[in-house]
Motif scaffolding. Structure first.
Motif, short mmCIF file in Angstrom:
data_model
loop_
_atom_site.label_atom_id
_atom_site.label_comp_id
_atom_site.label_asym_id
_atom_site.label_seq_id
_atom_site.Cartn_x
_atom_site.Cartn_y
_atom_site.Cartn_z
N GLY A 1 -14.29 4.72 0.48
CA GLY A 1 -13.03 4.98 1.15
C GLY A 1 -13.26 5.56 2.53
N ARG A 2 -12.41 5.20 3.49
CA ARG A 2 -12.62 5.62 4.89
C ARG A 2 -11.36 5.42 5.70
N PHE A 3 -11.35 6.01 6.88
CA PHE A 3 -10.25 5.77 7.82
C PHE A 3 -10.84 5.61 9.22
N ASN A 4 -10.02 5.05 10.11
CA ASN A 4 -10.42 4.79 11.50
C ASN A 4 -11.67 3.91 11.59
N SER A 5 -11.80 2.98 10.66
CA SER A 5 -12.87 1.98 10.77
C SER A 5 -12.34 0.81 11.59
N ALA A 6 -13.23 -0.12 11.91
CA ALA A 6 -12.84 -1.31 12.66
C ALA A 6 -13.05 -2.54 11.80
N VAL A 7 -12.10 -3.47 11.85
CA VAL A 7 -12.22 -4.71 11.09
C VAL A 7 -11.95 -5.89 12.01
N ALA A 8 -12.57 -7.02 11.69
CA ALA A 8 -12.36 -8.25 12.45
C ALA A 8 -12.65 -9.42 11.53
N VAL A 9 -12.01 -10.56 11.80
CA VAL A 9 -12.20 -11.77 11.00
C VAL A 9 -12.81 -12.86 11.87
N GLN A 10 -13.87 -13.45 11.37
CA GLN A 10 -14.52 -14.56 12.05
C GLN A 10 -14.96 -15.55 10.98
N LYS A 11 -14.54 -16.79 11.10
CA LYS A 11 -14.88 -17.83 10.12
C LYS A 11 -14.43 -17.47 8.71
N ASN A 12 -13.22 -16.95 8.58
CA ASN A 12 -12.61 -16.58 7.30
C ASN A 12 -13.31 -15.42 6.60
N VAL A 13 -14.21 -14.76 7.28
CA VAL A 13 -14.90 -13.61 6.71
C VAL A 13 -14.44 -12.36 7.44
N MET A 14 -14.02 -11.33 6.68
CA MET A 14 -13.61 -10.07 7.28
C MET A 14 -14.80 -9.11 7.29
N TYR A 15 -15.02 -8.50 8.45
CA TYR A 15 -16.12 -7.55 8.62
C TYR A 15 -15.53 -6.15 8.77
N PRO B 1 0.83 -1.21 0.00
CA PRO B 1 0.00 0.00 0.00
C PRO B 1 0.86 1.26 0.00
N SER B 2 0.27 2.36 -0.49
CA SER B 2 0.93 3.65 -0.37
C SER B 2 0.93 4.06 1.10
N GLN B 3 1.83 4.97 1.44
CA GLN B 3 1.89 5.42 2.83
C GLN B 3 0.60 6.15 3.19
N ARG B 4 0.02 5.74 4.30
CA ARG B 4 -1.28 6.26 4.69
C ARG B 4 -1.44 6.16 6.20
N ALA B 5 -2.47 6.81 6.72
CA ALA B 5 -2.78 6.74 8.14
C ALA B 5 -4.22 6.29 8.30
N GLY B 6 -4.58 5.88 9.52
CA GLY B 6 -5.96 5.52 9.80
C GLY B 6 -6.43 4.24 9.15
N PHE B 7 -5.52 3.38 8.70
CA PHE B 7 -5.92 2.11 8.10
C PHE B 7 -6.21 1.08 9.19
N SER B 8 -6.81 -0.04 8.80
CA SER B 8 -7.09 -1.14 9.71
C SER B 8 -6.34 -2.38 9.22
N MET B 9 -5.98 -3.25 10.15
CA MET B 9 -5.24 -4.45 9.76
C MET B 9 -5.61 -5.59 10.69
N VAL B 10 -5.74 -6.79 10.11
CA VAL B 10 -6.15 -7.96 10.87
C VAL B 10 -5.43 -9.18 10.31
N LEU B 11 -5.26 -10.18 11.14
CA LEU B 11 -4.57 -11.41 10.72
C LEU B 11 -5.57 -12.41 10.17
N HIS B 12 -5.22 -13.00 9.00
CA HIS B 12 -5.99 -14.10 8.45
C HIS B 12 -5.00 -15.16 7.99
N LYS B 13 -5.01 -16.28 8.67
CA LYS B 13 -4.04 -17.35 8.41
C LYS B 13 -2.63 -16.78 8.54
N ARG B 14 -1.86 -16.78 7.46
CA ARG B 14 -0.50 -16.25 7.54
C ARG B 14 -0.35 -14.93 6.79
N ASN B 15 -1.45 -14.21 6.70
CA ASN B 15 -1.43 -12.93 5.99
C ASN B 15 -1.95 -11.82 6.90
#
Length: 1029
Positions: free
Chosen positions: A424-438, A296-310
């Protein structure tokens, strides 16, 4: 600095009282807010109210949470169908709200539950959260009063028992200082807190210290991680993200503000981080990771979550800050960092496959099983990135050498972009449950408004075939109230408008300010250059097509895809093109901006050199500076070509008799002054010659005849071209973005106008006007591009600038002050229509149509929006001669002439009449017909109504003639007298206004045509003194 003219008087007692009342209400509102705005008192009240509960209360099937950002959401460890959401904030323009409610979202049922506890953390946002077994921990965060004047940062540690949804505060001495924007994770049974920032009230202090709590011990305590001078430690930051995989945590990005020394003071500028670090859970030592792959380009306010090894990244914002403004790009793309290969790659949606495509995919998977353990790494990534449509009749093994159809792939990718995706947005919340990202909530900016979101999206990270919208945006998201600061800015804009002539008298900014602005634009150019020239194998070039870019960089993309995914054959080529497509359109806007900026700076530099040469020539006596070649490329092609033969004359309704031109010559050539009364009569009764818009260099110099007439009527003699050149050299104004957008739309489909007036002329003139008025916000109004258009159509650019400035500041100041005059004009048009055609007025009223609805474009632009331009300039001849108020009579005349058609059409349909667009097209009536109808309206209207019509634009004639005298002059010329009988009351489009006026003039002893200034003064009794030269 130049001297300022005297300040204008107020525009009336009513307006002064209204502004005073507004200030009193604002002060009262601030006082009420101050009484209850102590942040500690607010917190104490909240905690006391919540302490009344005696047990955890569960509320099922409740309404979804309100819009919010900077909150946390994590997957439940006790129920794989649930997500746990806590905290957040929302700002609506006038007040901020912080939350401490606890919600649970069931991903299968799509329902919400809320849990109220007698003991729970105070409201907060930008806190840190982490999950350990059946406990959710939160730390830090921030809270503010509604006015955002006081902040409170937290340093408390809480945990939520997910089995009974009860909160417990963990009181441990020591530990991290109060902060927000920090992050927390659990690695090797250690609760680790790193980074964040603290607002001291004077500046934001960014941190990079690290503390941990060993959760395996019976007695919990904070321990600070000590570092030596040789240890690797990430720089101070907040807003970063990290994920935990095994015994390591991987940190990416962040944001901080760094001090920058300026010429006058020290400022702090935001800086985005794009580095990556790995933290060992055993030693708590950092190791920097090299950035590889397409990330990704340099940015702020992004969200990140683990899925398997990614590590999957979503969204964020990229800000380009200057002292004057901030340009923001909001992202909705996804990238993944493979933690084994340590390479970034884009995650793009792929087309849903049919049964045959699924069989082929199973075949590929079976063939890949021989790779052993490598398959466990590659397969999750492989299904993430496969995105282009599959030709089900092809086979990868058979088509390795078949040429890739890039055109079809590009069309398919563009079609995919049309499908529903999160904005497009920033400061959102993400989570993974059952291989689905919300993806939940967040924030996006639209202009000056901050829109807090409450929508919910999901995407299956194994399939990556589509985004699903689980909940759309609620109506509450659009709520926005202008804050007191914004109101103060608007009031300041009003005050600036009232003294617009004062600001226009200034010489502008000093050399140091000009140099600072040039430095900022140069800095923007350097940042764009840095962004678009990261790697020649990775970035498109200026004017390079997508197909050429892919052909040039094909080996690079094939290598990246093969190394990241292990693909081969047609799939490898297809995904390579997708990555190139994404990169191309990611960089293309920056390339376009850089190209325009480079060209603009080059033109300015060339213009400065040419202007400096002109100054030298002036000193050497070669030519006057006001004869500087405005036609050269060095001066942006500021005017029409020098030779009149280049421009074809536009047909006019006036006579082409050379004698008529000679009469204008006699009036206009008397020592650069004009007999205003004779000029007005000539304009009305005889019109202008058909070639009045053509520049003649033999007698009329560098201005057309119509341009000279308008300048005389506005009281303008020889213009100072040097002043305009100086303003143009200063470059874009503070309103440049609005100016360019309006210039782009101004008569964009009128080929004749575009040929005469390129949009660059409009942009330069309007930017110069804003700079002449102090380069302050609020000076520019949307209708100004239309008001400038007629001047640019009939005269060179410097002359048009001076005429435009006089029109706005002296003739129609109320029309550009938040459109108050234009709205008053619409009200007067309603009253005039009621006075002259009650049936048509009743029809409009029945459909809820007032003049502000159907005629505002025509009124606010003084009729300049009406096409064709040849008709507009003819009617502007009359407006500038007898007062711009008559444009309302012209609009009224068009309505009256079309009344029968409108009423007849209304009998056949119940729909509201479509008048607005028809008015902009003149209702099919030419200027001659409109003028014939408008002339007698001056005598038909109620005298008091007509007097209010004259004065509503605050028309101040340049020859100091009183408004009543102007009215009398208009009525005298058009035959407003009882001696004329009914002759002047012309009805029907076939009558010619100025011919009828000639007949009236013969009946009343037509005056002689003056041949010089003396005969003109002797033969006619003028109520007007000479216009200023």
């Amino acid at each position: 600095m130049g001297k300022k003219d005297k300040k204008k008087k107020g525009l009336g007692k009513a307006k002064t009282e209204a502004k005073a009342a507004k200030k009193v209400e604002k002060a009262s509102r601030k006082a009420r807010a101050a009484d209850g705005d102590d942040v500690e008192a607010i917190l104490a009240e909240i905690l006391a109210r919540e302490a009344e509960a005696v047990a955890v209360a569960e509320h099922q099937d409740v309404e979804p949470p309100s819009p919010r950002a900077a909150f946390t959401i994590i997957p439940s460890s006790v129920n794989e169908d649930e997500l746990i959401q806590f905290g957040g904030e929302r700002y609506t323009g006038d007040r901020a709200a912080f939350f401490n409610d606890l919600y649970v979202f069931n991903v299968e049922k799509k329902t919400w539950a809320r849990y109220d506890s007698p003991t729970r953390p105070p409201p907060r946002s930008s806190h840190a959260a982490a999950l350990h077994r059946s406990m959710m921990y939160i730390f830090g965060g921030e809270f503010s009063n509604p006015s955002l004047s006081q902040y409170r940062h937290y340093r408390d540690l809480w945990r939520l028992d997910l089995t009974d949804m009860s909160w417990e505060r963990i009181d441990i001495r020591g530990g991290p200082t109060a902060r927000s924007g920090c992050r927390m994770c659990i690695v090797e049974n250690k609760l680790v807190v790193f980074g964040g920032f603290f607002d001291t009230g004077f500046e934001n202090k960014y941190l990079n210290d690290m503390y941990y709590v060993d959760l395996s011990l019976d007695e919990l305590k904070w321990t600070k991680v000590e570092v030596s001078a040789v240890d690797i430690v990430p720089s101070p930051r907040s807003g970063f993200q990290w994920v935990v995989s095994g015994s390591e945590a991987v940190l990416y990005g962040g944001y901080c503000k760094e001090a920058a020394q300026k010429a006058r003071n020290v400022s702090h500028k935001g800086k985005k981080k794009g580095d990556c670090y790995k933290l060992s859970g055993e030693t708590l030592k950092w190791q920097k990771m090299k950035r590889t792959g397409y990330g990704p380009s340099q940015r702020a306010g992004f969200s990140m979550v683990l899925h398997k090894r990614n590590a999957v990244l979503f969204g964020g914002v990229e800000d380009d800050e200057t002292e004057e403004e901030m340009q923001s790009i909001f992202f909705n793309d996804m990238f993944a960092l493979n933690l084994d290969r340590k390479k970034w790659f884009p995650m793009t949606l792929r087309k849903k496959k049919g049964k045959k495509a699924k069989r082929r995919r199973r075949k590929t998977s079976q063939a890949s099983q021989s790779d052993g353990d490598q398959m466990d790494i590659v397969e999750p990534v492989q299904v993430l990135v496969e995105s282009a449509p599959v030709d089900e009749d092809d086979d990868d093994d058979d088509d390795d050498e078949k040429e890739l159809d890039t055109d079809a792939l590009e069309a398919a990718l563009k079609a995919k972009e049309e499908e529903a995706v999160p904005c497009g947005r920033f400061n959102s919340a993400v989570a993974v449950q059952k291989n689905v990202m919300y993806i939940v909530g967040g924030m996006v900016e639209r202009g000056d408004q901050e829109i807090t979101l409450d929508d919910i999206w999901s995407v299956d990270l194994n399939k990556l075939d589509e985004f699903k919208e689980l909940k759309g945006l609620g109506e509450e998201c659009a709520a926005w109230v202008a804050s007191d600061d914004e109101e103060e800015d608007e009031d300041a804009g009003e005050d600036e408008d009232e003294v617009m002539s004062d600001s226009a008298g200034d010489d502008g900014e000093d050399d140091e300010d000009v140099e600072e602005r040039k430095r900022q634009r140069g800095g923007r150019r350097n940042r764009l250059r840095e962004r678009v020239s990261e790697d020649d194998h990775f970035t498109p070039k200026i004017n390079e097509s997508l197909k050429d870019f892919f052909e040039r960089t094909r080996p690079y993309w094939i290598g990246e895809v093969h190394e990241a995914l292990g693909e081969s054959g047609k799939t490898l080529r297809r995904i390579s093109f997708e990555w190139a497509y994404k990169r191309y359109w990611e960089i293309k806007p920056s390339l376009k901006e850089l190209e325009e900026l480079e060209a603009e700076l080059a033109r300015e530099e060339e213009m400065e050199k040419a202007f400096a040469k002109a100054q030298i020539d002036q000193k050497r006596g070669r030519k006057p500076l006001d004869e500087f070649n405005w036609n050269s490329k060095a001066s942006y092609e500021l005017s029409w070509p020098r030779h009149a033969s280049v421009i074809e004359p536009r047909p006019s309704m006036g006579s082409s008799d050379p004698a008529l031109r000679e009469r204008y010559r006699n009036i206009l050539s008397a020592n650069c002054t004009a007999d205003c009364d004779s000029l007005r009569r000539l304009v009305l009764l005889d019109g202008l010659p058909s070639d009045a818009n053509v520049i003649h260099t033999d007698f009329f110099g560098r201005c057309s005849l119509r341009g000279l007439v308008w300048k005389a009527l506005l009281g303008i003699g020889t213009v100072d071209a040097n002043e305009y050149a100086s303003l143009v050299r200063e470059g874009p104004s503070s309103e440049d973005s609005r100016v360019r957008e309006d210039a782009r739309r101004t008569f964009s489909k009128n080929d004749d106008f575009i040929a005469r007036v390129p949009k660059d002329k409009i942009i330069r003139l309007l930017n110069a006007y804003v700079r002449a008025c102090g380069n302050k916000r609020g000076v520019y109004a949307q209708s100004m591009s239309l008001l400038a258009a007629p001047f640019l159509y009939v005269m060179p650019e410097p002359d048009a600038f001076h005429c435009f400035r006089v029109l706005l500041q002296e003739k129609v100041p109320s029309y550009v002050k938040r459109y108050s005059g234009a709205r008053h004009g619409c009200e007067l048009l309603d009253r005039c229509l009621l006075d002259t055609d009650p049936s048509l007025h009743q029809l409009f009223s029945r459909h809820g149509l007032n003049a502000e609805v159907y005629a505002f474009p025509s009124i606010s632009s003084l009729g300049a929006c009406v096409q064709p331009m040849s008709d507009t300039v003819r009617l502007w001849d009359i407006q500038l001669a007898f007062g711009v108020h008559v444009h309302i009579l012209f609009t009224l005349a068009r309505l009256l002439l079309s009344s029968g058609t409108i009423l007849e059409t209304a009998k056949k349909t119940s729909a509201a009449p479509l008048v607005t667009r028809q008015l902009e097209q003149g209702l099919g009536l030419d200027a001659e017909t409109v003028l014939a109808k408008a002339v007698p309206l001056a005598s038909q209207l109620n005298p008091d109504l007509y007097s209010e019509l004259v004065s509503h634009v605050t028309y101040v004639p340049s020859d100091s003639t009183a408004t009543s005298e102007i009215t009398a002059d208009w009525q005298q010329v058009v035959g407003h007298s009882s001696e004329s009988g009914g002759t002047q009351r012309l009805n029907g489009p076939k009558n010619n206004t100025w011919e009828a006026s000639r007949r009236l003039d013969h009946n009343n002893s037509k005056p002689k045509v003056p041949t010089d200034r003396k005969s003109s003064d002797d033969d006619e009794s003028s109520t007007n003194s000479a216009e200023r030269g």
